[in-house]
Design a protein around this motif. Structure first.
Motif, PDB file in Angstrom:
ATOM      1  N   TYR A   1      52.797  31.908  49.680  1.00  0.00           N
ATOM      2  CA  TYR A   1      54.003  31.065  49.577  1.00  0.00           C
ATOM      3  C   TYR A   1      53.926  29.755  50.374  1.00  0.00           C
ATOM      4  CZ  TYR A   1      55.951  35.473  47.806  1.00  0.00           C
ATOM      5  OH  TYR A   1      56.180  36.624  47.099  1.00  0.00           O
ATOM      6  N   GLY A   2      53.037  29.693  51.348  1.00  0.00           N
ATOM      7  CA  GLY A   2      52.977  28.500  52.187  1.00  0.00           C
ATOM      8  C   GLY A   2      54.079  28.464  53.227  1.00  0.00           C
ATOM      9  N   TYR A   3      54.071  27.415  54.035  1.00  0.00           N
ATOM     10  CA  TYR A   3      55.056  27.287  55.111  1.00  0.00           C
ATOM     11  C   TYR A   3      56.432  26.983  54.540  1.00  0.00           C
ATOM     12  CZ  TYR A   3      51.075  27.235  58.266  1.00  0.00           C
ATOM     13  OH  TYR A   3      49.944  27.585  58.957  1.00  0.00           O
ATOM     14  N   GLN A   4      57.442  27.603  55.117  1.00  0.00           N
ATOM     15  CA  GLN A   4      58.793  27.548  54.549  1.00  0.00           C
ATOM     16  C   GLN A   4      59.717  26.506  55.184  1.00  0.00           C
ATOM     17  OE1 GLN A   4      59.586  29.640  51.766  1.00  0.00           O
ATOM     18  NE2 GLN A   4      57.359  29.620  51.943  1.00  0.00           N
TER      19      GLN A   4
ATOM     20  N   TRP B   1      72.259  31.386  50.070  1.00  0.00           N
ATOM     21  CA  TRP B   1      72.265  30.154  50.843  1.00  0.00           C
ATOM     22  C   TRP B   1      73.010  29.011  50.154  1.00  0.00           C
ATOM     23  CZ3 TRP B   1      72.189  28.788  55.576  1.00  0.00           C
ATOM     24  CH2 TRP B   1      72.042  27.439  55.904  1.00  0.00           C
ATOM     25  N   LYS B   2      72.960  28.979  48.831  1.00  0.00           N
ATOM     26  CA  LYS B   2      73.652  27.920  48.099  1.00  0.00           C
ATOM     27  C   LYS B   2      75.143  27.916  48.420  1.00  0.00           C
ATOM     28  CE  LYS B   2      70.474  25.782  45.785  1.00  0.00           C
ATOM     29  NZ  LYS B   2      69.857  26.436  44.618  1.00  0.00           N
ATOM     30  N   ASN B   3      75.734  29.077  48.426  1.00  0.00           N
ATOM     31  CA  ASN B   3      77.160  29.159  48.726  1.00  0.00           C
ATOM     32  C   ASN B   3      77.445  28.794  50.177  1.00  0.00           C
ATOM     33  OD1 ASN B   3      77.436  29.990  46.137  1.00  0.00           O
ATOM     34  ND2 ASN B   3      78.253  32.014  46.587  1.00  0.00           N
ATOM     35  N   THR B   4      76.534  29.185  51.044  1.00  0.00           N
ATOM     36  CA  THR B   4      76.667  28.819  52.456  1.00  0.00           C
ATOM     37  C   THR B   4      76.561  27.307  52.626  1.00  0.00           C
ATOM     38  OG1 THR B   4      75.652  30.904  53.112  1.00  0.00           O
ATOM     39  CG2 THR B   4      75.671  29.138  54.744  1.00  0.00           C
ATOM     40  N   GLU B   5      75.605  26.734  51.928  1.00  0.00           N
ATOM     41  CA  GLU B   5      75.375  25.296  52.025  1.00  0.00           C
ATOM     42  C   GLU B   5      76.604  24.497  51.575  1.00  0.00           C
ATOM     43  OE1 GLU B   5      72.339  23.376  49.383  1.00  0.00           O
ATOM     44  OE2 GLU B   5      71.259  23.345  51.279  1.00  0.00           O
ATOM     45  N   LYS B   6      77.235  24.955  50.517  1.00  0.00           N
ATOM     46  CA  LYS B   6      78.453  24.280  50.059  1.00  0.00           C
ATOM     47  C   LYS B   6      79.518  24.292  51.143  1.00  0.00           C
ATOM     48  CE  LYS B   6      78.183  25.111  45.083  1.00  0.00           C
ATOM     49  NZ  LYS B   6      78.736  25.890  43.956  1.00  0.00           N
ATOM     50  N   ALA B   7      79.639  25.431  51.796  1.00  0.00           N
ATOM     51  CA  ALA B   7      80.646  25.547  52.854  1.00  0.00           C
ATOM     52  C   ALA B   7      80.328  24.612  54.014  1.00  0.00           C
ATOM     53  CB  ALA B   7      80.730  26.991  53.337  1.00  0.00           C
ATOM     54  N   ILE B   8      79.054  24.518  54.378  1.00  0.00           N
ATOM     55  CA  ILE B   8      78.655  23.629  55.470  1.00  0.00           C
ATOM     56  C   ILE B   8      78.927  22.169  55.105  1.00  0.00           C
ATOM     57  CG2 ILE B   8      76.691  22.757  56.795  1.00  0.00           C
ATOM     58  CD1 ILE B   8      75.499  25.577  56.659  1.00  0.00           C
ATOM     59  N   LYS B   9      78.585  21.814  53.862  1.00  0.00           N
ATOM     60  CA  LYS B   9      78.846  20.437  53.427  1.00  0.00           C
ATOM     61  C   LYS B   9      80.338  20.140  53.446  1.00  0.00           C
ATOM     62  CE  LYS B   9      74.772  19.594  50.565  1.00  0.00           C
ATOM     63  NZ  LYS B   9      74.221  19.492  49.195  1.00  0.00           N
TER      64      LYS B   9
ATOM     65  N   SER C   1      70.660  20.254  54.750  1.00  0.00           N
ATOM     66  CA  SER C   1      70.208  20.669  53.422  1.00  0.00           C
ATOM     67  C   SER C   1      68.714  20.480  53.201  1.00  0.00           C
ATOM     68  CB  SER C   1      70.958  19.910  52.318  1.00  0.00           C
ATOM     69  OG  SER C   1      72.349  20.043  52.500  1.00  0.00           O
ATOM     70  N   LYS C   2      67.969  20.220  54.270  1.00  0.00           N
ATOM     71  CA  LYS C   2      66.536  19.987  54.094  1.00  0.00           C
ATOM     72  C   LYS C   2      65.703  20.965  54.909  1.00  0.00           C
ATOM     73  CE  LYS C   2      67.007  15.057  53.167  1.00  0.00           C
ATOM     74  NZ  LYS C   2      67.009  13.719  53.781  1.00  0.00           N
ATOM     75  N   TYR C   3      64.551  21.314  54.361  1.00  0.00           N
ATOM     76  CA  TYR C   3      63.585  22.140  55.074  1.00  0.00           C
ATOM     77  C   TYR C   3      62.580  21.222  55.754  1.00  0.00           C
ATOM     78  CZ  TYR C   3      65.609  26.043  52.528  1.00  0.00           C
ATOM     79  OH  TYR C   3      66.480  26.979  52.041  1.00  0.00           O
ATOM     80  N   HIS C   4      61.944  21.725  56.803  1.00  0.00           N
ATOM     81  CA  HIS C   4      61.053  20.884  57.595  1.00  0.00           C
ATOM     82  C   HIS C   4      59.736  21.619  57.777  1.00  0.00           C
ATOM     83  CE1 HIS C   4      65.304  20.509  58.638  1.00  0.00           C
ATOM     84  NE2 HIS C   4      65.084  19.212  58.549  1.00  0.00           N
ATOM     85  N   VAL C   5      58.853  21.436  56.802  1.00  0.00           N
ATOM     86  CA  VAL C   5      57.632  22.220  56.756  1.00  0.00           C
ATOM     87  C   VAL C   5      56.723  21.952  57.954  1.00  0.00           C
ATOM     88  CG1 VAL C   5      55.543  22.662  55.422  1.00  0.00           C
ATOM     89  CG2 VAL C   5      57.737  22.346  54.255  1.00  0.00           C
ATOM     90  N   LYS C   6      56.346  23.035  58.625  1.00  0.00           N
ATOM     91  CA  LYS C   6      55.457  23.012  59.785  1.00  0.00           C
ATOM     92  C   LYS C   6      56.005  22.161  60.938  1.00  0.00           C
ATOM     93  CE  LYS C   6      50.981  23.415  59.394  1.00  0.00           C
ATOM     94  NZ  LYS C   6      49.564  23.178  59.045  1.00  0.00           N
TER      95      LYS C   6
END
Length: 220
Positions: free
Chosen positions: A15-18, A56-64, A25-30
């Motif tokens: 899967y590689g680094y997550q 996570w999508k529903n969580t993200e909406k709440a955070i936004k 809303s952004k991931y920060h690889v490595k």
DNA sequence: TACCAGGTCCTCG
DNA sequence: CGAGGACATGGT
């Protein structure tokens, strides 16, 4: 005996680094330098509570929604009416309970500088998984997070231990005591649980099937 | 339509 | 202790 480090290596190969934890809303690889400030630290904590048994999508909406209402701060959450807060985080599910949880955590957060695991566990709405998520992802402390995916995957692999503590011990005794490793490993487990080791697993696509009790007996 | 998602609390035996 | 129910929205 299965090798925990081998499981990590195989999942990482597949899967590689997550890049957890997602912030803004952004991931920060490595890049394990997050959170970089108190604002991001607070966002991770709030997210870890809101994502309890919720995608996570529903969580993200709440955070936004919290952000757009300028409420993603301890003082604002501490002072807002709990029913109003519930409406703003509605998308995260269980919103009435979670609104209470956010306020209970925030009240504690505002008057405590040191968040030990025991103290976190004493707060309403924070159980072992959430406490460990907060310690690992918001405070870079090496506590291995055990979630529903972890238990399912480990059970299929052949580890029959059942409690949270027993699973956590297996990881923490086998791995280097490194928050970056714990961060990536847990994220990989979630990825694997979502995409491959699902409730109805896709064993013929699984990188672990050769070392998996369930997978070996489930290949055609 | 039914089932599930990066859990926790409360109650009961 | 441990099992079982309550809590709830949005996606597939």
């Amino acid at each position: 005996m299965l090798d925990i480090n081998e499981i990590y290596n195989l999942l990482l190969e597949k899967y590689g680094y997550q890049g957890w934890w997602p912030i803004n809303s952004k991931y920060h690889v490595k890049d394990y330098s997050f959170p970089k400030n108190k604002q991001q630290e607070f966002e991770i904590i709030i997210g870890s509570i809101l994502t309890q048994s919720t995608n996570w999508k529903n969580t993200e909406k709440a955070i936004k929604n919290l952000k757009s209402n300028k409420l993603l701060s301890p003082k604002k959450i501490n002072s807002i009416n709990v029913k109003k807060l519930a409406l703003i985080i509605k998308s995260s599910g269980y919103h009435n309970q979670k609104a209470k949880k956010l306020k209970e955590f925030t009240k504690f957060y505002l008057k405590n500088n040191k968040l030990t695991r025991d103290k976190l566990l004493g707060i309403y709405g924070i159980g072992k998984e959430t406490a460990d998520s907060i310690l690992l992802y918001a405070y870079k402390r090496p506590y291995f997070v055990v979630d529903a995916y972890t238990k399912r995957i480990m059970n299929r692999l052949g580890f029959k231990e059942g409690t949270y503590d027993e699973f956590q011990d297996i990881f923490m005794k086998s791995l280097d005591n490194d928050y970056k490793l714990f961060n990536e490993f847990h994220a990989l487990i979630v990825k694997h649980g979502k995409e491959t080791c699902k409730k109805n697993p896709i064993c013929n696509k699984c990188r672990l099937n050769k070392i998996c009790e369930y997978g070996k007996s489930n290949l055609s």
